[in-house]
Write an enzyme that holds these catalytic residues in place. Structure first.
Site, PDB file in Angstrom:
ATOM      1  CG  ASP A   1      -2.289   0.646   0.866  1.00  0.00           C
ATOM      2  OD1 ASP A   1      -2.274   1.818   0.448  1.00  0.00           O
ATOM      3  OD2 ASP A   1      -3.337  -0.012   0.994  1.00  0.00           O
TER       4      ASP A   1
ATOM      5  CG  HIS B   1      -4.492   2.354  -1.887  1.00  0.00           C
ATOM      6  ND1 HIS B   1      -4.415   3.169  -0.787  1.00  0.00           N
ATOM      7  CD2 HIS B   1      -5.812   2.255  -2.184  1.00  0.00           C
ATOM      8  CE1 HIS B   1      -5.636   3.539  -0.419  1.00  0.00           C
ATOM      9  NE2 HIS B   1      -6.514   3.005  -1.259  1.00  0.00           N
TER      10      HIS B   1
ATOM     11  CD  GLU C   1     -10.103   4.105  -0.706  1.00  0.00           C
ATOM     12  OE1 GLU C   1     -10.925   4.660   0.016  1.00  0.00           O
ATOM     13  OE2 GLU C   1      -9.046   3.580  -0.262  1.00  0.00           O
TER      14      GLU C   1
HETATM   15  C1  ACM Z   1     -10.924  -0.294   1.026  1.00  0.00           C
HETATM   16  O1  ACM Z   1     -11.344  -0.281   2.201  1.00  0.00           O
HETATM   17  N1  ACM Z   1     -10.327   0.761   0.516  1.00  0.00           N
HETATM   18  C2  ACM Z   1     -11.064  -1.465   0.201  1.00  0.00           C
END
Ligand code: ACM
Length: 618
Positions: free
Chosen positions: A197, A271, A335
């Site tokens: 991440d 991410h 995201e």
């Molecule tokens: C998430 O909680 N961004 C998958």
């Protein structure tokens, strides 16, 4: 003076009573069918322990259990015995060769006064053993009793998952094994390991050492809640950690011995701050200076969908598939801001050349290209529900986290779905109560009852579409969990609720039996195993105001063997205060108000939050 006046207000009644285990005999997840019978079997050094498949993981597991608990019994191979194992008295028999018609992962457990017979194939035998071990009542080293019963059982869902984010905080291999042990107790069978991440890349990749050389270390970490006060306060302390491939292989093997599949997640295209810090060439602006994320939230620098990026990620995936035998690889997909792609001439040209509608189409292009690479070796991708945007990759399984809508849409398109909505109480980083004593968390509100009440199969789907809901998962994002102890606090006891959502038929769920009988029993087990679970508040009392003069409370501890202590002097109760033995009577003088404060204290020294009940006779 004041004290004796207050003491005079109270009278305590004692009634002793053993913990009531309820109809499900304390077992979590509640089995499909439990028929208890009178009597018990005693397991001691005289007990024969027999298995018809000595290489089955359940045999090693039972052997470890016996050794750890002072039993010197040696497990005997059934084929070396002169008689049928089922004819042996005072025996525990583990049998895989059975004429029983058992469902997938199902088992039968028969406990009589003369024999324990656990029958199951593959995972089924292991789960039968897990149930049996929850019923074992250790009297002393090498001696145990088990209540007689017949249990028939099989899971509701094939995918029963628990996730762990090791990027925001890193947890050492020994803790990962302890986490897997916990999953095994509750028959969860997919460990979703969130390995990369923005805040850290945690997996050794031999061909690209910079992922861990530069991507596994951040210079400092945000202090406190991201959206709260102190937004510019950092700890000024370097933070790093990653797993070597050897460690990963060892963990994967450990998981397999517990019938747990390990699903690796390599996040893309978003991410990815740690990834682009390691290899800026994967970004849309390779000349920019990147650094591993030091705070939480979503970053706008993401992977560029270039041939170079796909080449590197393809190589990464090849190493990942070598390390992880699981058929699933999670590619993230959530995201991903489109800012960098909008500004990139390369991306805009790619959108035109590939006849994509927009940047959402480009995200879909990204995921599809990765899927093609993984499908070549027979692997399947899982992605968060954003992978629906711009069109779903042909064989993708969708993890629905932003509510159930994504999961519903995917099932309607005949794609497999794993439900994991925060709105369903499956985000185990959410707060477990509204008490100010609750530790720092991301917020939200997911008490045990909320997680428990979740049903992963939406009624809006047709029966055929419902078959695409292959399971359910709890997610453990660790921005606010810097230690294993905090992870354990956030996960237990909600993992018990999750296991029941995942395993028990909807018609067999019963929150009253679960919370009053089975959770207390299981928390005692978890305490002896050294888990730092959250102690639920005492039962039979609530944070509220009650009006009247005379009150009688039947207050019970939320953990077997624990005590409830109370004060009526305004101070926070502790172990040194009066204990509620069973019924607590409080009389409030006319015109007065009393604050009754109660807590649970456990044999291992843990405490619950305080429950404050205002008794008002004004
Ligand atoms: C998430 O909680 N961004 C998958």
């Amino acid at each position: 003076m004041k004290k004796s006046f207050l003491a005079a207000l109270m009278a305590l009644a004692f009634t002793a009573g053993a913990q009531n285990l309820g109809n499900n005999l304390g077992i979590v997840p509640a089995p499909v069918s439990v028929k208890s019978a009178k009597g018990h079997i005693t397991i001691n050094s005289e007990t024969s322990i027999i298995a018809d498949s000595m290489t089955h993981p359940a045999v090693k597991f039972l052997n470890d259990f016996l050794k750890k608990n002072g039993f010197s019994n040696v497990i005997v191979n059934a084929s070396t015995m002169g008689k049928k194992p089922t004819d042996v008295k005072n025996a525990i028999v583990l049998q895989t060769k059975t004429s029983l018609n058992l469902p997938s992962e199902g088992y039968e457990l028969k406990i009589s006064e003369s024999q324990v017979l656990i029958s199951g194939h593959g995972a089924g035998l292991f789960y039968g053993l897990m149930t049996f071990l929850q019923m074992v009542n250790l009297e002393k080293k090498g001696v145990a009793t088990v209540q007689c019963a017949t249990i028939n059982d099989a899971p509701r869902f094939g995918y029963r998952g628990l996730h762990l984010d090791v990027s925001r905080h890193f947890f050492p291999p020994d803790f990962i094994k302890k986490y897997l042990d916990l999953m095994a107790i509750y028959k969860l069978n997919y460990f979703h390991w969130h390995l990369t991440d923005d805040q850290g890349w945690r997996l050794e990749i031999k061909k690209y050492p910079n992922f861990t050389k530069n991507g596994a270390t951040r210079a400092q970490t945000k202090v406190g809640n991201f959206s709260g006060n102190n937004t510019d306060l950092f700890d000024n302390t370097e933070y790093s950690g990653f797993y070597t491939q050897e460690e990963v292989k060892d963990i994967v093997a450990y998981a397999a011995e517990r019938y747990i599949n390990v699903v690796p997640e390599i996040e893309m295209p978003g991410h990815s701050m740690a990834g682009v810090t390691a290899y800026p060439v994967m970004s849309c602006d390779p000349n920019k200076k990147y650094k591993v994320g030091e705070t939480w939230g979503v970053y706008t620098d993401v992977y560029c969908p270039s041939d170079t990026t796909f080449h590197i990620l393809g190589d990464v995936m090849d190493e990942v598939m070598d390390m992880f035998p699981c058929k699933y690889v999670h590619i993230g997909g959530d995201e991903c801001p489109k800012d960098a792609w909008k500004q990139s001439a390369f991306c805009q040209q790619l959108i035109k050349d590939s006849l994509l509608r927009d940047e959402a189409g480009l995200q879909s292009y990204f995921i599809r290209r990765m899927e093609r690479h993984l499908n070549k070796t027979g692997h399947k991708i899982i992605g968060w529900d954003e992978i629906l945007e711009g069109g779903l990759a042909p064989n993708a399984t969708v993890m629905s986290w932003r509510g159930e809508e994504g999961g519903i849409a995917a099932a309607q398109l005949n794609h497999d779905v794993i439900m994991t909505p925060g709105s369903g109480g499956l985000y185990l980083d959410h707060a477990q109560s509204k008490s100010e004593e609750e530790p720092l968390s991301i917020g939200g509100f997911a008490p045990l009852s909320k997680t428990y009440s979740y049903n992963p199969v939406p009624a809006t789907l047709t029966a055929d579409q419902q078959k695409h809901i292959i399971g359910v998962q709890g997610n453990v994002w660790t921005e606010y969990m810097a230690t294993p102890e905090k992870v354990e606090y956030m996960v237990a006891p909600r993992i018990l609720a999750l296991s029941e959502v995942a395993w028990t038929p909807q018609s067999g769920k019963d929150y009253n039996d679960f919370s009053a009988n089975r959770v207390p029993h299981q928390l005692r087990i978890l305490e002896t195993k050294g888990y730092n679970y959250r102690v639920p508040e005492p039962m039979g009392i609530a944070d509220t105001t009650l009006r009247g003069e005379s009150f009688t409370f039947d207050i019970q501890p939320s953990v077997e063997g624990a005590a409830v202590h109370y004060t009526i002097d305004g101070f926070t109760p502790r172990e040194t205060d009066m204990a509620v033995k069973n019924k607590l009577k409080v009389t409030v003088p006319k015109g007065k108000q009393i604050e009754l404060k109660t807590i649970v204290t456990t044999p291992g020294g843990k405490r619950s939050n305080v429950v404050k009940t205002v008794l008002d006779n004004k």
